[in-house]
Design a protein around this motif. Sequence first.
Motif, PDB file in Angstrom:
ATOM      1  N   GLU A   1      24.159 -39.375 -13.201  1.00 39.57           N
ATOM      2  CA  GLU A   1      24.374 -40.685 -12.593  1.00 39.57           C
ATOM      3  C   GLU A   1      23.146 -41.596 -12.703  1.00 39.57           C
ATOM      4  O   GLU A   1      23.263 -42.785 -13.027  1.00 39.57           O
ATOM      5  CB  GLU A   1      24.729 -40.507 -11.120  1.00 39.57           C
ATOM      6  N   LYS A   2      21.953 -41.024 -12.455  1.00 42.28           N
ATOM      7  CA  LYS A   2      20.746 -41.849 -12.344  1.00 42.28           C
ATOM      8  C   LYS A   2      19.703 -41.579 -13.424  1.00 42.28           C
ATOM      9  O   LYS A   2      18.706 -42.303 -13.507  1.00 42.28           O
ATOM     10  CB  LYS A   2      20.099 -41.624 -10.972  1.00 42.28           C
ATOM     11  N   GLY A   3      19.927 -40.550 -14.228  1.00 41.42           N
ATOM     12  CA  GLY A   3      18.931 -40.176 -15.217  1.00 41.42           C
ATOM     13  C   GLY A   3      17.904 -39.214 -14.630  1.00 41.42           C
ATOM     14  O   GLY A   3      17.689 -39.180 -13.419  1.00 41.42           O
ATOM     15  N   PHE A   4      17.283 -38.452 -15.496  1.00 40.38           N
ATOM     16  CA  PHE A   4      16.330 -37.427 -15.049  1.00 40.38           C
ATOM     17  C   PHE A   4      15.166 -38.056 -14.293  1.00 40.38           C
ATOM     18  O   PHE A   4      14.782 -37.598 -13.213  1.00 40.38           O
ATOM     19  CB  PHE A   4      15.813 -36.637 -16.255  1.00 40.38           C
ATOM     20  N   ASP A   5      14.585 -39.122 -14.843  1.00 40.45           N
ATOM     21  CA  ASP A   5      13.426 -39.748 -14.211  1.00 40.45           C
ATOM     22  C   ASP A   5      13.789 -40.495 -12.933  1.00 40.45           C
ATOM     23  O   ASP A   5      12.911 -40.753 -12.101  1.00 40.45           O
ATOM     24  CB  ASP A   5      12.753 -40.715 -15.188  1.00 40.45           C
TER      25      ASP A   5
ATOM     26  N   SER B   1      12.755 -26.009   1.348  1.00 37.95           N
ATOM     27  CA  SER B   1      13.731 -24.934   1.100  1.00 37.95           C
ATOM     28  C   SER B   1      14.119 -24.877  -0.371  1.00 37.95           C
ATOM     29  O   SER B   1      14.343 -23.799  -0.935  1.00 37.95           O
ATOM     30  CB  SER B   1      14.977 -25.144   1.963  1.00 37.95           C
ATOM     31  N   LEU B   2      14.202 -26.052  -0.988  1.00 29.66           N
ATOM     32  CA  LEU B   2      14.536 -26.089  -2.424  1.00 29.66           C
ATOM     33  C   LEU B   2      13.491 -25.354  -3.235  1.00 29.66           C
ATOM     34  O   LEU B   2      13.823 -24.638  -4.200  1.00 29.66           O
ATOM     35  CB  LEU B   2      14.654 -27.545  -2.885  1.00 29.66           C
ATOM     36  N   TYR B   3      12.224 -25.506  -2.854  1.00 31.60           N
ATOM     37  CA  TYR B   3      11.146 -24.866  -3.612  1.00 31.60           C
ATOM     38  C   TYR B   3      11.158 -23.345  -3.493  1.00 31.60           C
ATOM     39  O   TYR B   3      10.452 -22.654  -4.240  1.00 31.60           O
ATOM     40  CB  TYR B   3       9.793 -25.419  -3.168  1.00 31.60           C
ATOM     41  N   LYS B   4      11.952 -22.811  -2.598  1.00 38.12           N
ATOM     42  CA  LYS B   4      12.114 -21.359  -2.527  1.00 38.12           C
ATOM     43  C   LYS B   4      12.959 -20.850  -3.698  1.00 38.12           C
ATOM     44  O   LYS B   4      12.917 -19.664  -4.044  1.00 38.12           O
ATOM     45  CB  LYS B   4      12.776 -20.966  -1.210  1.00 38.12           C
ATOM     46  N   HIS B   5      13.732 -21.767  -4.291  1.00 39.82           N
ATOM     47  CA  HIS B   5      14.642 -21.398  -5.388  1.00 39.82           C
ATOM     48  C   HIS B   5      14.125 -21.854  -6.763  1.00 39.82           C
ATOM     49  O   HIS B   5      14.329 -21.162  -7.760  1.00 39.82           O
ATOM     50  CB  HIS B   5      16.015 -22.008  -5.136  1.00 39.82           C
ATOM     51  N   TYR B   6      13.484 -23.023  -6.795  1.00 39.21           N
ATOM     52  CA  TYR B   6      13.000 -23.571  -8.065  1.00 39.21           C
ATOM     53  C   TYR B   6      11.613 -24.165  -7.865  1.00 39.21           C
ATOM     54  O   TYR B   6      11.327 -24.780  -6.832  1.00 39.21           O
ATOM     55  CB  TYR B   6      13.955 -24.650  -8.591  1.00 39.21           C
ATOM     56  N   GLU B   7      10.779 -24.011  -8.881  1.00 37.49           N
ATOM     57  CA  GLU B   7       9.386 -24.445  -8.760  1.00 37.49           C
ATOM     58  C   GLU B   7       9.231 -25.960  -8.853  1.00 37.49           C
ATOM     59  O   GLU B   7       8.301 -26.526  -8.274  1.00 37.49           O
ATOM     60  CB  GLU B   7       8.543 -23.785  -9.861  1.00 37.49           C
ATOM     61  N   SER B   8      10.122 -26.614  -9.608  1.00 31.60           N
ATOM     62  CA  SER B   8       9.966 -28.043  -9.873  1.00 31.60           C
ATOM     63  C   SER B   8      11.280 -28.615 -10.377  1.00 31.60           C
ATOM     64  O   SER B   8      12.252 -27.884 -10.622  1.00 31.60           O
ATOM     65  CB  SER B   8       8.878 -28.263 -10.928  1.00 31.60           C
ATOM     66  N   LYS B   9      11.299 -29.914 -10.575  1.00 32.61           N
ATOM     67  CA  LYS B   9      12.479 -30.558 -11.147  1.00 32.61           C
ATOM     68  C   LYS B   9      12.710 -30.071 -12.581  1.00 32.61           C
ATOM     69  O   LYS B   9      13.853 -29.861 -12.994  1.00 32.61           O
ATOM     70  CB  LYS B   9      12.310 -32.081 -11.119  1.00 32.61           C
ATOM     71  N   GLN B  10      11.635 -29.869 -13.320  1.00 37.55           N
ATOM     72  CA  GLN B  10      11.773 -29.357 -14.684  1.00 37.55           C
ATOM     73  C   GLN B  10      12.354 -27.945 -14.677  1.00 37.55           C
ATOM     74  O   GLN B  10      13.164 -27.596 -15.547  1.00 37.55           O
ATOM     75  CB  GLN B  10      10.427 -29.357 -15.400  1.00 37.55           C
TER      76      GLN B  10
END
Length: 205
Positions: free
Chosen positions: A19-23, A40-49
């Motif tokens: 919808e908005k693009g990666f950036d 809490s999100l950072y418990k599952h993934y290190e970053s947006k990348q």
Amino acid sequence: MKRNTKEDILIAALNLFAEKGFDGVSVRDIAEEVGIRQSSLYKHYESKQDIFDNILIRMEEQYQRMTLEVRAPQGAMQDVAKAYEIITTEELKEIARGMFFYWTESDYASRFRKMLLVEQYKSEEKSRLYHEYLTDGPLKFMAELFRLLVERECFIQEDWEFLALEFYSPIIFLMARYDSGAEREVIIRQLNQHIEHFAAHYRKD
């Protein structure tokens, strides 16, 4: 049923990227969409990348499952060519329809495709992925397939890169038409007509 937060994050991120693009999307945006805290999100993934990289892994897994579900020939190119040598036009239409509606109607694949369609103009990485999945990759595969089929005298003597372009270009065009709101029944009819015409024109009896 226990919530799969890790999966929910991927789906939410993909929806937002389309919808908005990666950036245009932050980790905070993704967390809010899922309904969790950013920490809490950072418990599952290190970053947006890292989220994006896992979207790619999931995409590849789903694509492989889809090719099995539509019964597309698998294996080495020689084996694939042998399978397509004896496949009927009706079977080929079924495979083409299955793949077409995977890319246009599957929530995951359709959003992935639309994300790359936009992002190809903003990022070299996304451009490479777009062409790998939707232009150069399929054309390269089909050119090699048609080369083998021409050599096996299943198709008329024609440049195999041209055959790949002739086969695939209308399919990409029909995807764009379907995205724009063309009726499903019309798209199915035109896709079937394209496959029938191609087989009748280039395939040997």
